[in-house]
Design a protein around this motif. Structure first.
Motif, PDB file in Angstrom:
ATOM      1  N   GLU A 319     -58.702  24.141 -42.719  1.00  0.00           N
ATOM      2  CA  GLU A 319     -58.869  22.851 -43.390  1.00  0.00           C
ATOM      3  C   GLU A 319     -58.063  21.767 -42.679  1.00  0.00           C
ATOM      4  O   GLU A 319     -58.540  20.664 -42.447  1.00  0.00           O
ATOM      5  N   ILE A 320     -56.825  22.116 -42.303  1.00  0.00           N
ATOM      6  CA  ILE A 320     -55.971  21.151 -41.601  1.00  0.00           C
ATOM      7  C   ILE A 320     -56.563  20.812 -40.235  1.00  0.00           C
ATOM      8  O   ILE A 320     -56.617  19.649 -39.833  1.00  0.00           O
ATOM      9  N   SER A 321     -57.039  21.837 -39.507  1.00  0.00           N
ATOM     10  CA  SER A 321     -57.590  21.595 -38.169  1.00  0.00           C
ATOM     11  C   SER A 321     -58.884  20.810 -38.208  1.00  0.00           C
ATOM     12  O   SER A 321     -59.255  20.154 -37.244  1.00  0.00           O
ATOM     13  N   ALA A 322     -59.599  20.878 -39.365  1.00  0.00           N
ATOM     14  CA  ALA A 322     -60.896  20.208 -39.471  1.00  0.00           C
ATOM     15  C   ALA A 322     -60.769  18.729 -39.779  1.00  0.00           C
ATOM     16  O   ALA A 322     -61.732  17.975 -39.671  1.00  0.00           O
ATOM     17  N   MET A 323     -59.574  18.301 -40.193  1.00  0.00           N
ATOM     18  CA  MET A 323     -59.396  16.902 -40.577  1.00  0.00           C
ATOM     19  C   MET A 323     -59.423  16.005 -39.336  1.00  0.00           C
ATOM     20  O   MET A 323     -58.728  16.249 -38.359  1.00  0.00           O
ATOM     21  N   SER A 324     -60.191  14.970 -39.388  1.00  0.00           N
ATOM     22  CA  SER A 324     -60.297  14.067 -38.242  1.00  0.00           C
ATOM     23  C   SER A 324     -59.192  13.021 -38.269  1.00  0.00           C
ATOM     24  O   SER A 324     -58.776  12.577 -39.320  1.00  0.00           O
ATOM     25  N   LYS A 325     -58.738  12.659 -37.079  1.00  0.00           N
ATOM     26  CA  LYS A 325     -57.725  11.618 -36.991  1.00  0.00           C
ATOM     27  C   LYS A 325     -58.393  10.246 -36.998  1.00  0.00           C
ATOM     28  O   LYS A 325     -59.377  10.018 -36.312  1.00  0.00           O
ATOM     29  N   VAL A 326     -57.820   9.353 -37.780  1.00  0.00           N
ATOM     30  CA  VAL A 326     -58.400   8.018 -37.926  1.00  0.00           C
ATOM     31  C   VAL A 326     -57.624   7.025 -37.070  1.00  0.00           C
ATOM     32  O   VAL A 326     -56.393   6.966 -37.144  1.00  0.00           O
ATOM     33  N   GLN A 327     -58.311   6.282 -36.246  1.00  0.00           N
ATOM     34  CA  GLN A 327     -57.664   5.247 -35.431  1.00  0.00           C
ATOM     35  C   GLN A 327     -57.459   4.009 -36.278  1.00  0.00           C
ATOM     36  O   GLN A 327     -58.407   3.435 -36.811  1.00  0.00           O
ATOM     37  N   LEU A 328     -56.185   3.598 -36.424  1.00  0.00           N
ATOM     38  CA  LEU A 328     -55.865   2.475 -37.291  1.00  0.00           C
ATOM     39  C   LEU A 328     -55.989   1.156 -36.540  1.00  0.00           C
ATOM     40  O   LEU A 328     -55.586   1.038 -35.389  1.00  0.00           O
ATOM     41  N   LYS A 329     -56.550   0.158 -37.210  1.00  0.00           N
ATOM     42  CA  LYS A 329     -56.680  -1.176 -36.637  1.00  0.00           C
ATOM     43  C   LYS A 329     -56.241  -2.197 -37.674  1.00  0.00           C
ATOM     44  O   LYS A 329     -56.955  -3.127 -38.013  1.00  0.00           O
ATOM     45  N   GLY A 330     -55.041  -1.993 -38.225  1.00  0.00           N
ATOM     46  CA  GLY A 330     -54.549  -2.860 -39.283  1.00  0.00           C
ATOM     47  C   GLY A 330     -53.855  -4.098 -38.757  1.00  0.00           C
ATOM     48  O   GLY A 330     -53.724  -4.311 -37.547  1.00  0.00           O
ATOM     49  N   THR A 331     -53.388  -4.932 -39.683  1.00  0.00           N
ATOM     50  CA  THR A 331     -52.680  -6.164 -39.328  1.00  0.00           C
ATOM     51  C   THR A 331     -51.179  -6.042 -39.562  1.00  0.00           C
ATOM     52  O   THR A 331     -50.410  -6.883 -39.106  1.00  0.00           O
ATOM     53  N   VAL A 332     -50.758  -5.003 -40.296  1.00  0.00           N
ATOM     54  CA  VAL A 332     -49.327  -4.783 -40.565  1.00  0.00           C
ATOM     55  C   VAL A 332     -48.868  -3.571 -39.777  1.00  0.00           C
ATOM     56  O   VAL A 332     -49.405  -2.472 -39.936  1.00  0.00           O
ATOM     57  N   ARG A 333     -47.873  -3.791 -38.917  1.00  0.00           N
ATOM     58  CA  ARG A 333     -47.358  -2.718 -38.070  1.00  0.00           C
ATOM     59  C   ARG A 333     -45.867  -2.532 -38.324  1.00  0.00           C
ATOM     60  O   ARG A 333     -45.226  -3.393 -38.924  1.00  0.00           O
ATOM     61  N   PRO A 334     -45.287  -1.433 -37.865  1.00  0.00           N
ATOM     62  CA  PRO A 334     -43.841  -1.252 -38.007  1.00  0.00           C
ATOM     63  C   PRO A 334     -43.083  -2.433 -37.410  1.00  0.00           C
ATOM     64  O   PRO A 334     -43.411  -2.916 -36.330  1.00  0.00           O
ATOM     65  N   PHE A 335     -42.060  -2.901 -38.118  1.00  0.00           N
ATOM     66  CA  PHE A 335     -41.269  -4.056 -37.710  1.00  0.00           C
ATOM     67  C   PHE A 335     -40.280  -3.636 -36.621  1.00  0.00           C
ATOM     68  O   PHE A 335     -39.524  -2.681 -36.778  1.00  0.00           O
ATOM     69  N   VAL A 336     -40.309  -4.349 -35.505  1.00  0.00           N
ATOM     70  CA  VAL A 336     -39.388  -4.060 -34.404  1.00  0.00           C
ATOM     71  C   VAL A 336     -37.974  -4.473 -34.822  1.00  0.00           C
ATOM     72  O   VAL A 336     -37.757  -5.555 -35.356  1.00  0.00           O
ATOM     73  N   GLY A 337     -37.007  -3.593 -34.585  1.00  0.00           N
ATOM     74  CA  GLY A 337     -35.634  -3.890 -34.988  1.00  0.00           C
ATOM     75  C   GLY A 337     -35.404  -3.653 -36.462  1.00  0.00           C
ATOM     76  O   GLY A 337     -34.474  -4.223 -37.068  1.00  0.00           O
ATOM     77  N   PHE A 338     -36.220  -2.823 -37.071  1.00  0.00           N
ATOM     78  CA  PHE A 338     -36.133  -2.536 -38.511  1.00  0.00           C
ATOM     79  C   PHE A 338     -34.778  -1.941 -38.887  1.00  0.00           C
ATOM     80  O   PHE A 338     -34.255  -1.055 -38.212  1.00  0.00           O
ATOM     81  N   ASP A 339     -34.198  -2.450 -39.997  1.00  0.00           N
ATOM     82  CA  ASP A 339     -32.927  -1.953 -40.527  1.00  0.00           C
ATOM     83  C   ASP A 339     -33.072  -1.879 -42.046  1.00  0.00           C
ATOM     84  O   ASP A 339     -33.046  -2.909 -42.732  1.00  0.00           O
ATOM     85  N   ALA A 340     -33.236  -0.670 -42.558  1.00  0.00           N
ATOM     86  CA  ALA A 340     -33.491  -0.498 -43.993  1.00  0.00           C
ATOM     87  C   ALA A 340     -32.348  -1.031 -44.845  1.00  0.00           C
ATOM     88  O   ALA A 340     -32.574  -1.643 -45.913  1.00  0.00           O
ATOM     89  N   SER A 341     -31.120  -0.831 -44.402  1.00  0.00           N
ATOM     90  CA  SER A 341     -29.954  -1.300 -45.176  1.00  0.00           C
ATOM     91  C   SER A 341     -29.926  -2.825 -45.258  1.00  0.00           C
ATOM     92  O   SER A 341     -29.677  -3.406 -46.324  1.00  0.00           O
ATOM     93  N   SER A 342     -30.186  -3.471 -44.133  1.00  0.00           N
ATOM     94  CA  SER A 342     -30.205  -4.933 -44.103  1.00  0.00           C
ATOM     95  C   SER A 342     -31.301  -5.485 -45.010  1.00  0.00           C
ATOM     96  O   SER A 342     -31.081  -6.448 -45.753  1.00  0.00           O
ATOM     97  N   ASP A 343     -32.481  -4.851 -44.965  1.00  0.00           N
ATOM     98  CA  ASP A 343     -33.586  -5.296 -45.811  1.00  0.00           C
ATOM     99  C   ASP A 343     -33.270  -5.093 -47.291  1.00  0.00           C
ATOM    100  O   ASP A 343     -33.585  -5.942 -48.138  1.00  0.00           O
ATOM    101  N   ALA A 344     -32.668  -3.965 -47.619  1.00  0.00           N
ATOM    102  CA  ALA A 344     -32.314  -3.678 -49.013  1.00  0.00           C
ATOM    103  C   ALA A 344     -31.343  -4.720 -49.551  1.00  0.00           C
ATOM    104  O   ALA A 344     -31.493  -5.220 -50.681  1.00  0.00           O
ATOM    105  N   LYS A 345     -30.354  -5.066 -48.740  1.00  0.00           N
ATOM    106  CA  LYS A 345     -29.367  -6.077 -49.151  1.00  0.00           C
ATOM    107  C   LYS A 345     -30.031  -7.445 -49.316  1.00  0.00           C
ATOM    108  O   LYS A 345     -29.721  -8.188 -50.259  1.00  0.00           O
ATOM    109  N   ALA A 346     -30.934  -7.786 -48.386  1.00  0.00           N
ATOM    110  CA  ALA A 346     -31.615  -9.085 -48.457  1.00  0.00           C
ATOM    111  C   ALA A 346     -32.487  -9.177 -49.708  1.00  0.00           C
ATOM    112  O   ALA A 346     -32.560 -10.237 -50.361  1.00  0.00           O
ATOM    113  N   LEU A 347     -33.136  -8.091 -50.062  1.00  0.00           N
ATOM    114  CA  LEU A 347     -33.972  -8.083 -51.270  1.00  0.00           C
ATOM    115  C   LEU A 347     -33.118  -8.184 -52.526  1.00  0.00           C
ATOM    116  O   LEU A 347     -33.480  -8.887 -53.483  1.00  0.00           O
TER     117      LEU A 347
END
Length: 425
Positions: A319-347
């Motif tokens: 079942e796992i091997s049969a699953m097809s991989k989907v190519q993503l073409k979204g508008t939101v991507r991982p943020f470069v320089g991401f810092d979870a602690s900094s974001d948490a404090k800012a929020l």
């Protein structure tokens, strides 16, 4: 490259003219050589059978399917004739037979339209138009009603491309989620749904829906979970108890013989601890039985004692091997320089004190990928000892609150929540 999982494949050293001559000889004179007919036809792929039909016409000026109908009888004749049709034309005839005359064979409509992929649905529409000079959607619409009709139309439109304007809001949500997500994602949605609703999606469908629409939606969910498992269950129901649903048996054995019959056999053993081969052997007879067994391709019980635990592991790996991989073409991507602690404090700062800095909240959340948002949630809890979702719900209002909370959920959680809301209405 996808591994071939069918039981019928192209015959090596294939010669359409030679096969046509062999079939002609098998039907010449008094009686017919049924063994030769079934051996030849079941050992050729459907594409090769179409070449034989053309060669037979060219060599003898006769219609091979017409001759087979004349020479053979009963269920064996029906099975052999169906094997000689191109897959899309076979599906088209099954649909036509299901809706002609008084009454409708809803189970046939459900089975075909739910289990076929986009390419097969497209070919079916063209074949139906070519064979009957009619539009398949118009014929189905005129013969069905209600939500059942609407969902069948959606299935015919490939990837559920029916516009939301054709549906009520809650129906549209439910159908959109089932129709426009990858198999991998939907399986996660089903798990999240079970956590939210404290029961499976199938149980919710059974409690909220009824009749043909219930059966249709259950089939959609079952095919999303596993198409081979869906067909294994259909085959078992076709043969269990008194009598045999021969049309169903023929249709499935033919349509899956070049696609996933090996997987269906595995699922059948997993569910019923008996091989599909032996169930067909016990339930049918004569040339009809021998032809079906050739399509089945082998007896899994001969492989040794059946171990359910091992089969479950093997099935999960498949079942796992049969699953097809989907190519993503979204508008939101991982943020470069991401810092979870900094974001948490800012929020936290944006929501502390009098008023709320909505611009900061929007800016952070819409510029982080969903995976990064999940990290921010965890760090917020660790640093502040507070639930970010609860704080956002308290500080924001109306549509903005719904949008931001939706963005903070995992995709599976969001779809499961939308599905649950749709089911509750």
């Amino acid at each position: 490259m996808v591994k071939f999982r069918g039981t019928v494949k192209d015959f090596e050293g294939f010669d359409a003219s030679s096969d046509a001559q062999t079939l002609y000889n098998a039907m010449k004179g008094i009686g017919s050589d049924k063994e030769t007919i079934l051996d030849l036809i079941t050992s050729r792929s459907n594409a090769q059978r179409q070449e034989i039909v053309a060669a037979y016409k060219s060599l003898f000026g006769k219609d091979l399917i017409g001759d087979l109908k004349y020479e053979l009888t009963g269920k064996f004749e029906r099975l052999i004739v169906c094997l000689m049709r191109p897959p899309a034309y076979h599906d088209a005839k099954e649909i036509k037979d299901a809706i002609k005359g008084l009454g409708t064979n809803e189970k046939c409509l459900i089975e075909i339209l739910v289990s076929r992929n986009n390419q097969q649905i497209h070919a079916l529409r063209d074949a139906y138009k070519d064979a009957y000079g009619r539009d398949i959607e118009a014929d189905i619409v005129s013969d069905t009603s209600g939500h059942f009709k609407k969902m069948l139309v959606v299935l015919l439109q490939e990837l559920y491309a029916a516009g939301e304007e054709q549906w009520g809001t809650d129906e549209a949500t439910f159908i959109m989620i089932l129709g426009n997500r990858s198999v991998t994602h939907l399986q996660m949605v089903f798990d999240e749904y079970e956590k939210i609703a404290e029961k499976s999606l199938e149980d919710s469908i059974k409690s909220e829906l009824s009749g043909d629409f219930e059966r249709l939606m259950l089939a959609v969910v079952q095919c999303i979970r596993s198409v081979p498992m869906f067909f294994a269950k259909r085959l078992y129901k076709a043969m269990k108890g008194l009598g045999t649903a021969d049309n169903t048996l023929i249709r499935i054995m033919i349509s899956r013989s070049e696609i996933d019959m090996l997987d269906i056999r595995e699922c059948f053993c997993l569910l019923y601890e008996k091989s599909l081969y032996n169930m067909i052997k016990d339930d049918t007879s004569g040339e009809y039985k021998r032809t079906l067994l050739r399509l089945c391709g082998g007896d899994d019980d001969l492989a040794g004692e059946f171990f359910p635990e091992a089969a479950q592991i093997a099935y999960k790996m498949w079942e796992i091997s049969a699953m097809s991989k989907v190519q993503l073409k979204g508008t939101v991507r991982p943020f470069v320089g991401f810092d979870a602690s900094s974001d948490a404090k800012a929020l936290r700062k944006a929501m502390k004190g009098f008023g709320t800095d909505e611009d900061t909240i929007i800016s952070i959340i819409t510029q982080r990928s969903n995976e990064q948002r999940q990290e921010v949630k965890q760090v917020f809890k660790s640093l502040m000892g507070r639930d970010l979702m609860v704080d956002l719900k308290s500080e924001l209002s109306n549509n903005l609150r719904r949008l931001v909370l939706g963005l903070m959920m995992t995709p599976a959680e969001f779809d499961a929540k939308m599905m649950r809301k749709a089911m509750e209405v």
